[in-house]
Design a protein around this motif. Structure first.
Motif, PDB file in Angstrom:
ATOM      1  N   GLN A 177       1.069  -1.030   0.239  1.00 17.30           N
ATOM      2  CA  GLN A 177      -0.182  -0.078   0.125  1.00 17.30           C
ATOM      3  C   GLN A 177       0.803   0.897   0.211  1.00 17.30           C
ATOM      4  O   GLN A 177       1.456   1.109   0.758  1.00 17.30           O
ATOM      5  CB  GLN A 177      -1.229   0.242   1.257  1.00 17.30           C
ATOM      6  CG  GLN A 177      -1.487   1.197   1.356  1.00 17.30           C
ATOM      7  CD  GLN A 177      -3.157   0.549  -0.112  1.00 17.30           C
ATOM      8  OE1 GLN A 177      -3.401  -0.169   0.612  1.00 17.30           O
ATOM      9  NE2 GLN A 177      -3.322   1.632   0.362  1.00 17.30           N
ATOM     10  N   ILE A 178       1.463   1.991  -1.137  1.00 13.25           N
ATOM     11  CA  ILE A 178       1.305   2.913  -1.074  1.00 13.25           C
ATOM     12  C   ILE A 178       0.486   4.860  -1.409  1.00 13.25           C
ATOM     13  O   ILE A 178       0.669   5.249  -2.178  1.00 13.25           O
ATOM     14  CB  ILE A 178       2.401   2.861  -2.548  1.00 13.25           C
ATOM     15  CG1 ILE A 178       3.678   1.498  -1.649  1.00 13.25           C
ATOM     16  CG2 ILE A 178       3.604   4.204  -2.638  1.00 13.25           C
ATOM     17  CD1 ILE A 178       3.982   1.902  -3.293  1.00 13.25           C
ATOM     18  N   GLY A 179       0.240   5.066  -0.546  1.00 12.28           N
ATOM     19  CA  GLY A 179      -0.889   5.914  -0.434  1.00 12.28           C
ATOM     20  C   GLY A 179      -1.956   5.495  -1.555  1.00 12.28           C
ATOM     21  O   GLY A 179      -2.904   4.332  -0.704  1.00 12.28           O
ATOM     22  N   PRO A 180      -2.754   6.334  -2.207  1.00 14.38           N
ATOM     23  CA  PRO A 180      -3.800   5.531  -2.466  1.00 14.38           C
ATOM     24  C   PRO A 180      -3.727   4.887  -3.273  1.00 14.38           C
ATOM     25  O   PRO A 180      -4.646   3.311  -4.036  1.00 14.38           O
ATOM     26  CB  PRO A 180      -4.161   6.884  -2.973  1.00 14.38           C
ATOM     27  CG  PRO A 180      -3.360   7.386  -3.837  1.00 14.38           C
ATOM     28  CD  PRO A 180      -2.133   7.113  -2.234  1.00 14.38           C
TER      29      PRO A 180
END
Length: 277
Positions: free
Chosen positions: A18-21
């Motif tokens: 998960q990288i931000g959105p």
């Protein structure tokens, strides 16, 4: 009663990164890693002239260009195969969901046909031996198959048939009902991934790439046998169930592969020298 040593299925987060959105799921990560690792291994094969008995029939630059072609072939073919072979009625009623790849639903047999199309089109447009390019592509194929089956396991999908007390490693999958089942995804990872990769790697080391089509034919035939074996432990897709005589769709689609693989092996074995174009 459940077997005494039934293993509880380890619950995984469906999102691997998960990288931000931006969320990358395990299945997508398996595809990405499979393509990258396959590309690295393919480059190593191309650079080793001893394996070919001379310069490889494809350059490193051409191989790098081919990666995009084969990636598109695998994705388009895999999705098309799933739609046509496994759930045509559903997608006829919900055609928009054909493009919703993030919901899952890929077929190896469709992906393989898409890969074949990519190999043939790229080879012809670049003056490369189709069989030799097919050898390189299938030599690295088990890497993606292994990672894909692990992703199936992590996602708790394509689980096996109910197991009895003689299978102490049986698991109760969270969406597979209360019965302990064979972890067939792991069986297939071992057969289609580790075993197939090992056999092809040994063949390559003893000179199989010098006979164009030998690795390709061996991959097709051995995969088919491995898939049929795995299908004896895998629960059939619910929308299809068992077909003629207890066979599954995976078995039926694999039978022609045995024939095609055997033909390619015989043709390759009759060649005394590599055919570079």
């Amino acid at each position: 009663m459940m077997p005494f040593l039934t293993i509880a299925f380890p619950v995984f987060n469906p999102i691997a990164l998960q990288i931000g959105p931006i969320a990358i799921r395990w299945y997508a990560l398996a595809y990405i890693c499979g393509i990258v690792l396959g590309w690295i291994y393919a480059r190593a094969l191309v650079k080793n002239e001893k394996l070919w008995g001379g310069p490889a029939p494809i350059s490193l630059v051409q191989l790098d260009d081919f990666i995009l072609w084969v990636t598109i072939g695998i994705i388009v073919g895999g999705r098309t195969g799933y739609v046509l072979f496994y759930n045509p009625a559903f997608f006829m009623q919900h055609p928009a969901e054909i493009f919703e790849l993030w919901k899952g639903g890929m077929s190896f047999h469709g992906g393989f046909l898409g890969c074949v199309a990519a190999v043939m089109l790229f080879a012809r447009s670049n003056g490369i031996s189709i069989l030799s390019l097919g050898d390189i592509t299938t030599a690295v194929g088990p890497i993606g198959l292994f990672l894909g089956r692990l992703a199936n396991f992590i996602n708790s999908e394509l689980w096996g048939r109910p197991a009895d007390e003689s299978v102490p490693w049986a698991m109760v999958f969270p969406n597979g009902g209360p019965l302990p089942r064979h972890p067939s995804q792991l069986y297939e990872a071992g057969l289609e991934g580790i075993l197939l990769f090992t056999i092809l790697a040994v063949m390559i080391r003893i000179g199989a790439l010098k006979r164009p089509g030998l690795i390709l034919g061996s991959f097709i035939a051995i995969y088919a046998f491995a898939r049929i074996t795995g299908e004896f432990f895998r629960e059939p897709d619910p929308q299809l169930g068992f077909l003629w005589g207890g066979l599954t769709m995976g078995m039926l689609l694999s039978v022609p592969m045995i024939v095609a693989g055997a033909i390619l092996i015989v043709m390759a074995w009759r060649r005394k020298t590599p055919e570079h174009t």
